[in-house]
Design an enzyme around this catalytic site. Structure first.
Site, PDB file in Angstrom:
ATOM      1  CG  ASP A 323      -0.203  -0.182   2.574  1.00  0.00           C
ATOM      2  OD1 ASP A 323       1.051  -0.071   2.800  1.00  0.00           O
ATOM      3  OD2 ASP A 323      -0.849   0.154   3.573  1.00  0.00           O
ATOM      4  CG  ASP A 582      -5.225  -3.524   3.624  1.00  0.00           C
ATOM      5  OD1 ASP A 582      -5.547  -3.465   2.462  1.00  0.00           O
ATOM      6  OD2 ASP A 582      -4.984  -2.705   4.289  1.00  0.00           O
ATOM      7  CG  ASP A 676      31.150 -31.308  12.844  1.00  0.00           C
ATOM      8  OD1 ASP A 676      32.318 -30.926  12.768  1.00  0.00           O
ATOM      9  OD2 ASP A 676      30.894 -32.067  11.868  1.00  0.00           O
TER      10      ASP A 676
END
Length: 865
Positions: A323, A582, A676
């Site tokens: 908008d 909307d 890791d």
């Protein structure tokens, strides 16, 4: 039951409950939210960490180990599954808490009378007996009974599926037999519905699980949501990994049994090692943490996430439907001037009356509450020494129709000079058909053209005796400056291959001028109106939307159609909005973005993301974060798989060469869920790369392990790391006196120490791989600007020392407390890996310069080597 009786029945008054009484009731009844049994949900989530594909594969591997009589290995794998599952659950729980904290920022609020004063509280704190005040765009926060209402209509689509708003009134009604459902009773408002038009005050009658929304939640709490694209991709990757691991393990077992003198017990051990080596145990917890980090970073940049799936999807956005007011502009609406019907730039009394009376804004002390346009009009009227409250008192409103996005005007009837007078304000082309002439006087027509060409918004004011037709009174011109940073954000969209479509209710020329001012398009601005859209076929509309464009005077249905037409063309659509009108488009979009400052509750609840600052630039920042998160997921996926490949090679060599076992299964597990883990999490926290917004968007369906990444990981990174680690393994025996072509039998006692050096080589290779997964120059990749990298590396090295030199623990993980000089294997392996990767990058750059990039996708051309 009369409104007064409703208050009595609930033990409250028109002034509301006292804060103390509200606190007592909240303690007794619990919060106003459709509560799910959290313990059951957490138990299911916890169990899921031990039953997903990768966990089941490890259970299978432990079963093989127990069947083969290798109980130590079997228990080690079980411990890995348990520890990994517990860690994953903790991370998923923390990710959920992050999302909950973001949700609280955009939770429904309610205007409530307590202690005789009006205030705003979270809807979760409402209790029966609270007096709530509702206006257009508000979500009804709990089941309520009306006390007063004006022009009230309510959208019940969430409960009934009916999209047409229904009228509601405080007047008591006779209830027919079988019509006791709350949605069918005019004086009652069900929680979760929303106010389409009008205002009201109501008393809360039911909250939480006792409300209509709570009962619905109780029916559906067992239903799980549809997994996101990323979740489906990870599940698919897990299944493929599991299949490869099982096939590789079975092939190893068959080859060892057929072509070597290896015993069945040893062959089972090796096949188990192959399976364990190929399972990326740290993938799922790392993924959860990465998404949570992404959600938090988006929130820090002003975009609060309501649905975690939006974190991944927004990075793939190809079109933004935005908008204008408040998103591209400041929403600092002020009256710049007015022109009366005779051409005078000083407003007539007729104009001031329309501006004050056809207006729902209310002065509250020095502040004005209401729509930005109405508020600006009220301040303008006050500037001429007129008290709007006194004017309204003298000219009572007899009836009215609130502003409607489809009609584009507001209409009221007030008693002026003893007779009903109709007052209207709205878009000039919407109001003109209501007038007796249907045309603007020349002075007003010229003023409208001048204002819209300058990018100003225009309202036409009209009035007339009821039943006699209206006549124009004048126009008011409003200014709203562009937001700072919007031009840069739009330029970033162009570089990123993202189109922008402006959908606004303003005049076409106003929209065109704003688009030109903020640099939305270069050259001529293509503008169509909502009526033009209605006349277009889907194919014509797609063609119009193929570049940045503007659609003015658009209504909710037209906006929804634009979204669906774009999606049908394969676009990933982001839609912004703030109002009731909307909500349909926000729900239909791939990612709906609501305005946090000026947005209605309906818009916020329909959206996936809520902007704290209502700024278009924040949407672009969220897209950047979304792209970065997906890139980070690929980074740690490649990082994890690299070590898996490096762990598999030693087992294969042991089967087919007369050498001691270069790596124990438990050592491979120590890498996967030990050394890791934190570095992989650190890769998930990498900031956006400088070039992330200079590539075209990629579709969400694009696999995580792309062909390019897969080739680099499986054919370069993995084998390179294995070669470095095995070089250390053989170097240890060489130092011990072994020579090539000699038997290893005299050195059997050194095999555990040599395997420890292999472990160190893999750890060092992973340090180099960590550097290789990052973006930028070598200096940038070696920097510790991402502090999580420093923490991860420190943890990795610290854990290595603990595993090697803590008595008892080192034996449990098949490590030997070797001479500390061998610890240099870690930096040497890291340096070797990094230098080899630098050579690969240099070769890739040389090939790239020699090969034209035309015809390649922009994303492919811009991707780092």
């Amino acid at each position: 039951m009369q409104p007064g009786e409703r208050l009595t029945a609930l033990g409250t008054t028109p002034a509301g409950l006292s804060s103390a009484e509200a606190a007592v009731r909240l303690q007794q009844l619990g919060p106003n939210e459709p509560i799910r049994p959290a313990s059951t949900r957490h138990l299911r989530s916890f169990a899921g960490q031990f039953t997903h594909t990768l966990a089941l594969l490890l259970w299978f591997a432990s079963g093989i180990a127990f069947a083969a009589g290798i109980t130590e290995l079997g228990f080690a794998i079980v411990a890995v599954v348990v520890l990994n599952g517990a860690f994953a659950f903790i991370q998923e729980y923390r990710a959920g808490k992050v999302l909950e904290s973001l949700m609280r920022r955009v939770a429904v609020t309610a205007r409530v009378s307590r202690d005789g004063a009006l205030g705003t509280v979270p809807a979760a704190s409402l209790v029966p007996g609270d007096i709530v005040h509702l206006a257009t765009g508000d979500v009804i926060p709990a089941d309520c009974a009306l006390l007063e209402s004006e022009n009230l209509t309510v959208d019940l689509s969430m409960l009934t599926g009916e999209t047409q708003p229904v009228e509601r009134s405080a007047e008591p009604v006779e209830v027919p037999e079988g019509q006791m459902r709350i949605e069918s009773l005019p004086p009652l408002l069900p929680g979760g519905a929303w106010v389409a038009t009008g205002t009201a005050s109501a008393v809360v009658v039911a909250t939480g699980p006792s409300s209509s929304l709570g009962r619905i939640a109780g029916l559906v709490h067992e239903v799980s949501g549809r997994p996101s694209v990323l979740e489906r991709q990870v599940a698919a990757l897990s299944r493929v990994t599991a299949a490869i691991a099982v096939l590789a393990g079975a092939a190893t077992l068959a080859l060892a049994a057929s072509f070597t003198e290896t015993s069945t017990l040893s062959a089972l051990t090796f096949s188990t090692g192959i399976i364990v080596a190929l399972v990326p145990e740290g993938l799922l917890p790392t993924l959860s943490v990465s998404l949570a980090i992404g959600a938090r970073r988006m929130a820090e940049r002003g975009a609060a996430i309501r649905r975690l799936s939006a974190v991944e999807v927004i990075g793939s956005a190809t079109v933004i439907c935005t908008d204008k007011t408040g998103t591209l502009t400041e929403n600092a609406i002020t009256v710049k001037g007015a022109v009366s019907v005779d051409g005078s730039q000083r407003p007539s009394m007729e104009m001031l009356q329309v501006a004050a009376l056809c207006n729902d804004a209310v002065a509250e002390g020095d502040a004005i509450a209401g729509d930005a346009l109405d508020s600006a009009l009220l301040r303008w009227v006050e500037g001429f020494g007129i008290d709007p409250a006194a004017l309204r008192s003298a000219h009572a409103r007899l009836s009215g129709t609130p502003f409607d996005a489809r009609k584009r005007y507001m209409e009221v009837t007030c008693a002026i000079e003893g007779s009903p007078t109709v007052l209207v304000k709205g878009a000039p082309e919407a109001v003109l058909p209501l007038t007796s002439t249907g045309a603007l006087p020349p002075a007003l027509a010229h003023a409208v053209a001048e204002a819209t060409s300058a990018g100003d918004r225009v309202l036409l004011l009209a009035r007339g005796a009821e039943g006699r037709g209206l006549h124009p009174a004048g126009i008011v011109r409003f200014g709203d400056p562009p937001r700072a940073g919007v031009a840069d954000a739009l330029a970033a969209c162009r570089h990123a291959g993202i189109r922008v479509v402006m959908l606004t209710g303003d005049h076409p020329e106003t929209a065109r001028a704003v688009a030109r001012t903020v640099g939305m398009v270069q050259g001529a601005v293509p503008v169509e109106t909502g009526d033009d859209v209605d006349r277009m076929s889907d194919a014509d509309l797609r063609a119009f939307l193929a570049s940045n464009a503007v659609i003015a005077r658009v209504d909710p249905q037209q906006k929804l159609r634009v979204v669906r037409v774009l999606q049908s063309a394969g676009e990933v659509v982001v839609v912004t909005g703030d109002g009731v009108n909307d909500a349909p488009a926000l729900r239909a979009a791939d990612v709906g973005v609501a305005m946090g400052l000026r947005g209605t509750e309906v818009a916020k609840q329909a959206a996936d993301i809520v902007l704290a600052d209502d700024n278009f630039a924040t949407i672009v920042a969220a897209i950047e974060e979304g792209r970065s998160i997906r890139a980070n997921i690929r980074r740690f996926l490649s990082y994890i798989v690299t070590s898996n490949v490096a762990e598999m090679v030693p087992f294969l060599l042991y089967i087919f060469l007369p050498i001691p076992l270069p790596l124990a299964v438990i050592q491979a597990l120590a890498v996967d869920i030990g050394t890791d883990l934190l570095p992989a999490l650190a890769l998930g926290a990498e900031p956006p790369a400088p070039g992330v917004m200079r590539a075209a968007p990629e579709p969400p369906s694009r696999p995580l392990l792309t062909r390019r990444l897969g080739l680099r990981t499986f054919l370069f990174f993995g084998p390179l790391e294995a070669a470095i680690a095995l070089a250390g393994f053989f170097a240890f025996f060489l130092v011990e006196g072994w020579r090539f072509a000699d038997s290893f039998a005299p050195f059997e006692g050194a095999s555990r120490a040599a395997a420890t050096v292999t472990f160190l080589g893999i750890v060092g290779g992973q340090v180099g791989c960590l550097v290789a997964q990052r973006d930028g120059t070598l200096r940038q990749r070696l920097s510790l600007a991402n502090r999580a990298i420093a923490v991860g590396l420190a943890f990795e090295i610290g854990l290595v020392l603990v595993l090697l030199y803590v008595p008892g623990l080192n034996r449990a993980v098949s490590m030997a407390p070797i001479d500390p000089a061998w610890l240099l294997a870690i930096p040497l392996a890291a340096l070797t890996f990094t230098m080899c990767d630098e050579l690969r990058r240099a070769l890739a750059r040389a090939l790239s310069r020699a090969t034209p990039t035309s015809g390649k996708p922009a994303a492919e051309a811009a991707r780092p080597a």
